[in-house]
Scaffold this motif. Sequence first.
Motif, PDB file in Angstrom:
ATOM      1  N   LEU A  38     -15.738  20.964  26.033  1.00  0.00           N
ATOM      2  CA  LEU A  38     -16.865  20.206  26.560  1.00  0.00           C
ATOM      3  C   LEU A  38     -16.413  19.567  27.868  1.00  0.00           C
ATOM      4  O   LEU A  38     -15.325  18.998  27.935  1.00  0.00           O
ATOM      5  CB  LEU A  38     -17.295  19.128  25.566  1.00  0.00           C
ATOM      6  CG  LEU A  38     -17.604  19.614  24.152  1.00  0.00           C
ATOM      7  CD1 LEU A  38     -17.753  18.454  23.193  1.00  0.00           C
ATOM      8  CD2 LEU A  38     -18.863  20.470  24.156  1.00  0.00           C
ATOM      9  N   THR A  39     -17.230  19.653  28.894  1.00  0.00           N
ATOM     10  CA  THR A  39     -16.860  19.080  30.185  1.00  0.00           C
ATOM     11  C   THR A  39     -17.906  18.076  30.639  1.00  0.00           C
ATOM     12  O   THR A  39     -19.052  18.096  30.174  1.00  0.00           O
ATOM     13  CB  THR A  39     -16.716  20.179  31.258  1.00  0.00           C
ATOM     14  OG1 THR A  39     -17.965  20.853  31.410  1.00  0.00           O
ATOM     15  CG2 THR A  39     -15.623  21.172  30.896  1.00  0.00           C
ATOM     16  N   GLY A  40     -17.466  17.214  31.541  1.00  0.00           N
ATOM     17  CA  GLY A  40     -18.396  16.249  32.085  1.00  0.00           C
ATOM     18  C   GLY A  40     -17.696  15.267  33.004  1.00  0.00           C
ATOM     19  O   GLY A  40     -16.551  15.489  33.406  1.00  0.00           O
ATOM     20  N   THR A  41     -18.395  14.209  33.309  1.00  0.00           N
ATOM     21  CA  THR A  41     -17.848  13.153  34.148  1.00  0.00           C
ATOM     22  C   THR A  41     -17.880  11.838  33.379  1.00  0.00           C
ATOM     23  O   THR A  41     -18.687  11.659  32.459  1.00  0.00           O
ATOM     24  CB  THR A  41     -18.656  12.978  35.453  1.00  0.00           C
ATOM     25  OG1 THR A  41     -20.001  12.655  35.107  1.00  0.00           O
ATOM     26  CG2 THR A  41     -18.629  14.226  36.293  1.00  0.00           C
ATOM     27  N   MET A  42     -16.966  10.951  33.747  1.00  0.00           N
ATOM     28  CA  MET A  42     -16.954   9.596  33.205  1.00  0.00           C
ATOM     29  C   MET A  42     -16.904   8.633  34.380  1.00  0.00           C
ATOM     30  O   MET A  42     -16.265   8.909  35.392  1.00  0.00           O
ATOM     31  CB  MET A  42     -15.748   9.363  32.304  1.00  0.00           C
ATOM     32  CG  MET A  42     -15.865  10.036  30.962  1.00  0.00           C
ATOM     33  SD  MET A  42     -14.741   9.344  29.730  1.00  0.00           S
ATOM     34  CE  MET A  42     -13.307  10.347  30.009  1.00  0.00           C
ATOM     35  N   GLU A  43     -17.596   7.523  34.213  1.00  0.00           N
ATOM     36  CA  GLU A  43     -17.599   6.477  35.228  1.00  0.00           C
ATOM     37  C   GLU A  43     -17.518   5.127  34.527  1.00  0.00           C
ATOM     38  O   GLU A  43     -18.034   4.968  33.425  1.00  0.00           O
ATOM     39  CB  GLU A  43     -18.871   6.565  36.062  1.00  0.00           C
ATOM     40  CG  GLU A  43     -18.851   5.629  37.230  1.00  0.00           C
ATOM     41  CD  GLU A  43     -19.975   5.926  38.209  1.00  0.00           C
ATOM     42  OE1 GLU A  43     -20.524   4.951  38.740  1.00  0.00           O
ATOM     43  OE2 GLU A  43     -20.301   7.110  38.438  1.00  0.00           O
ATOM     44  N   THR A  44     -16.873   4.169  35.182  1.00  0.00           N
ATOM     45  CA  THR A  44     -16.637   2.851  34.593  1.00  0.00           C
ATOM     46  C   THR A  44     -17.633   1.835  35.133  1.00  0.00           C
ATOM     47  O   THR A  44     -17.380   1.232  36.178  1.00  0.00           O
ATOM     48  CB  THR A  44     -15.212   2.366  34.934  1.00  0.00           C
ATOM     49  OG1 THR A  44     -14.349   3.465  35.037  1.00  0.00           O
ATOM     50  CG2 THR A  44     -14.673   1.437  33.896  1.00  0.00           C
ATOM     51  N   PRO A  45     -18.752   1.591  34.422  1.00  0.00           N
ATOM     52  CA  PRO A  45     -19.696   0.585  34.894  1.00  0.00           C
ATOM     53  C   PRO A  45     -19.230  -0.848  34.606  1.00  0.00           C
ATOM     54  O   PRO A  45     -19.655  -1.785  35.271  1.00  0.00           O
ATOM     55  CB  PRO A  45     -20.983   0.897  34.132  1.00  0.00           C
ATOM     56  CG  PRO A  45     -20.500   1.533  32.862  1.00  0.00           C
ATOM     57  CD  PRO A  45     -19.249   2.282  33.237  1.00  0.00           C
ATOM     58  N   GLU A  46     -18.374  -0.997  33.588  1.00  0.00           N
ATOM     59  CA  GLU A  46     -17.823  -2.318  33.244  1.00  0.00           C
ATOM     60  C   GLU A  46     -16.313  -2.233  33.273  1.00  0.00           C
ATOM     61  O   GLU A  46     -15.721  -1.353  32.657  1.00  0.00           O
ATOM     62  CB  GLU A  46     -18.248  -2.747  31.837  1.00  0.00           C
ATOM     63  CG  GLU A  46     -19.701  -3.121  31.700  1.00  0.00           C
ATOM     64  CD  GLU A  46     -19.989  -3.580  30.276  1.00  0.00           C
ATOM     65  OE1 GLU A  46     -19.290  -4.493  29.786  1.00  0.00           O
ATOM     66  OE2 GLU A  46     -20.900  -2.993  29.669  1.00  0.00           O
ATOM     67  N   TYR A  47     -15.714  -3.193  33.979  1.00  0.00           N
ATOM     68  CA  TYR A  47     -14.268  -3.205  34.120  1.00  0.00           C
ATOM     69  C   TYR A  47     -13.826  -4.654  34.285  1.00  0.00           C
ATOM     70  O   TYR A  47     -14.174  -5.308  35.273  1.00  0.00           O
ATOM     71  CB  TYR A  47     -13.860  -2.382  35.349  1.00  0.00           C
ATOM     72  CG  TYR A  47     -12.382  -2.261  35.560  1.00  0.00           C
ATOM     73  CD1 TYR A  47     -11.660  -1.237  34.975  1.00  0.00           C
ATOM     74  CD2 TYR A  47     -11.699  -3.173  36.355  1.00  0.00           C
ATOM     75  CE1 TYR A  47     -10.295  -1.109  35.179  1.00  0.00           C
ATOM     76  CE2 TYR A  47     -10.338  -3.050  36.567  1.00  0.00           C
ATOM     77  CZ  TYR A  47      -9.637  -2.021  35.983  1.00  0.00           C
ATOM     78  OH  TYR A  47      -8.293  -1.892  36.186  1.00  0.00           O
ATOM     79  N   ALA A  48     -13.128  -5.173  33.294  1.00  0.00           N
ATOM     80  CA  ALA A  48     -12.595  -6.538  33.348  1.00  0.00           C
ATOM     81  C   ALA A  48     -11.106  -6.442  33.042  1.00  0.00           C
ATOM     82  O   ALA A  48     -10.710  -6.193  31.896  1.00  0.00           O
ATOM     83  CB  ALA A  48     -13.302  -7.435  32.340  1.00  0.00           C
ATOM     84  N   GLU A  49     -10.289  -6.610  34.076  1.00  0.00           N
ATOM     85  CA  GLU A  49      -8.852  -6.401  33.954  1.00  0.00           C
ATOM     86  C   GLU A  49      -8.258  -7.180  32.784  1.00  0.00           C
ATOM     87  O   GLU A  49      -8.554  -8.348  32.577  1.00  0.00           O
ATOM     88  CB  GLU A  49      -8.138  -6.817  35.249  1.00  0.00           C
ATOM     89  CG  GLU A  49      -6.702  -6.368  35.275  1.00  0.00           C
ATOM     90  CD  GLU A  49      -6.077  -6.512  36.646  1.00  0.00           C
ATOM     91  OE1 GLU A  49      -4.852  -6.345  36.729  1.00  0.00           O
ATOM     92  OE2 GLU A  49      -6.797  -6.770  37.619  1.00  0.00           O
ATOM     93  N   ASN A  50      -7.434  -6.474  31.999  1.00  0.00           N
ATOM     94  CA  ASN A  50      -6.756  -6.999  30.812  1.00  0.00           C
ATOM     95  C   ASN A  50      -7.709  -7.423  29.699  1.00  0.00           C
ATOM     96  O   ASN A  50      -7.297  -8.089  28.758  1.00  0.00           O
ATOM     97  CB  ASN A  50      -5.815  -8.158  31.173  1.00  0.00           C
ATOM     98  CG  ASN A  50      -4.710  -7.723  32.095  1.00  0.00           C
ATOM     99  OD1 ASN A  50      -4.318  -6.567  32.108  1.00  0.00           O
ATOM    100  ND2 ASN A  50      -4.213  -8.647  32.887  1.00  0.00           N
ATOM    101  N   ASN A  51      -8.974  -7.006  29.782  1.00  0.00           N
ATOM    102  CA  ASN A  51      -9.957  -7.410  28.784  1.00  0.00           C
ATOM    103  C   ASN A  51     -10.810  -6.246  28.275  1.00  0.00           C
ATOM    104  O   ASN A  51     -10.927  -6.047  27.072  1.00  0.00           O
ATOM    105  CB  ASN A  51     -10.847  -8.503  29.379  1.00  0.00           C
ATOM    106  CG  ASN A  51     -11.814  -9.073  28.396  1.00  0.00           C
ATOM    107  OD1 ASN A  51     -11.765  -8.779  27.210  1.00  0.00           O
ATOM    108  ND2 ASN A  51     -12.729  -9.885  28.874  1.00  0.00           N
ATOM    109  N   ARG A  52     -11.401  -5.444  29.194  1.00  0.00           N
ATOM    110  CA  ARG A  52     -12.388  -4.455  28.750  1.00  0.00           C
ATOM    111  C   ARG A  52     -12.548  -3.351  29.795  1.00  0.00           C
ATOM    112  O   ARG A  52     -12.615  -3.615  30.993  1.00  0.00           O
ATOM    113  CB  ARG A  52     -13.708  -5.182  28.537  1.00  0.00           C
ATOM    114  CG  ARG A  52     -14.849  -4.368  28.036  1.00  0.00           C
ATOM    115  CD  ARG A  52     -16.041  -5.345  27.835  1.00  0.00           C
ATOM    116  NE  ARG A  52     -17.274  -4.678  27.600  1.00  0.00           N
ATOM    117  CZ  ARG A  52     -17.753  -4.402  26.404  1.00  0.00           C
ATOM    118  NH1 ARG A  52     -17.092  -4.758  25.337  1.00  0.00           N
ATOM    119  NH2 ARG A  52     -18.900  -3.792  26.267  1.00  0.00           N
TER     120      ARG A  52
END
Length: 145
Positions: free
Chosen positions: A61-75
């Motif tokens: 299975l192929t696709g793309t991933m993107e990070t809409p939420e990013y909180a360093e050392n948390n999530r």
Amino acid sequence: MVVVSHTVRVGAPVDEVFAHVDDPENHVEMTPSITAVSNVEPLDNGGKRLDYTYKMVGVSLTGTMETPEYAENNRIVFEMDGDLSGTLTWTFEAVDSATDVTYTAEYDLPGGVLGKVAEPIAVRYNERELRTTLENLRDRLELGR
């Protein structure tokens, strides 16, 4: 929608654990079914956009991933688009000199009768996949210290 989640305690500081998970190349080694990660691009929010190949019960299975939420050392939250659509959420909680890591996958299977038949198999497969991924993360960081 299929939802699976698992938590493990890693005997390493939260910043070290987060940095390891934040590097997409490490997922090829940690996650048994990820066979390739490519075209990794940094995003303004600190996250990333990338292409992936994931093998589930013998099917690539192929696709793309993107990070809409990013909180360093948390999530870190990855939105998947492609053959599978859904969300992968990693949360990190410092506990003394260790880190509790929770990995949750929420995704849709293809519709119709095939999707309904495949759902119980996919849930069991992905529960095992999440546990193995977290155990690999823990082993890599604890044994590498």
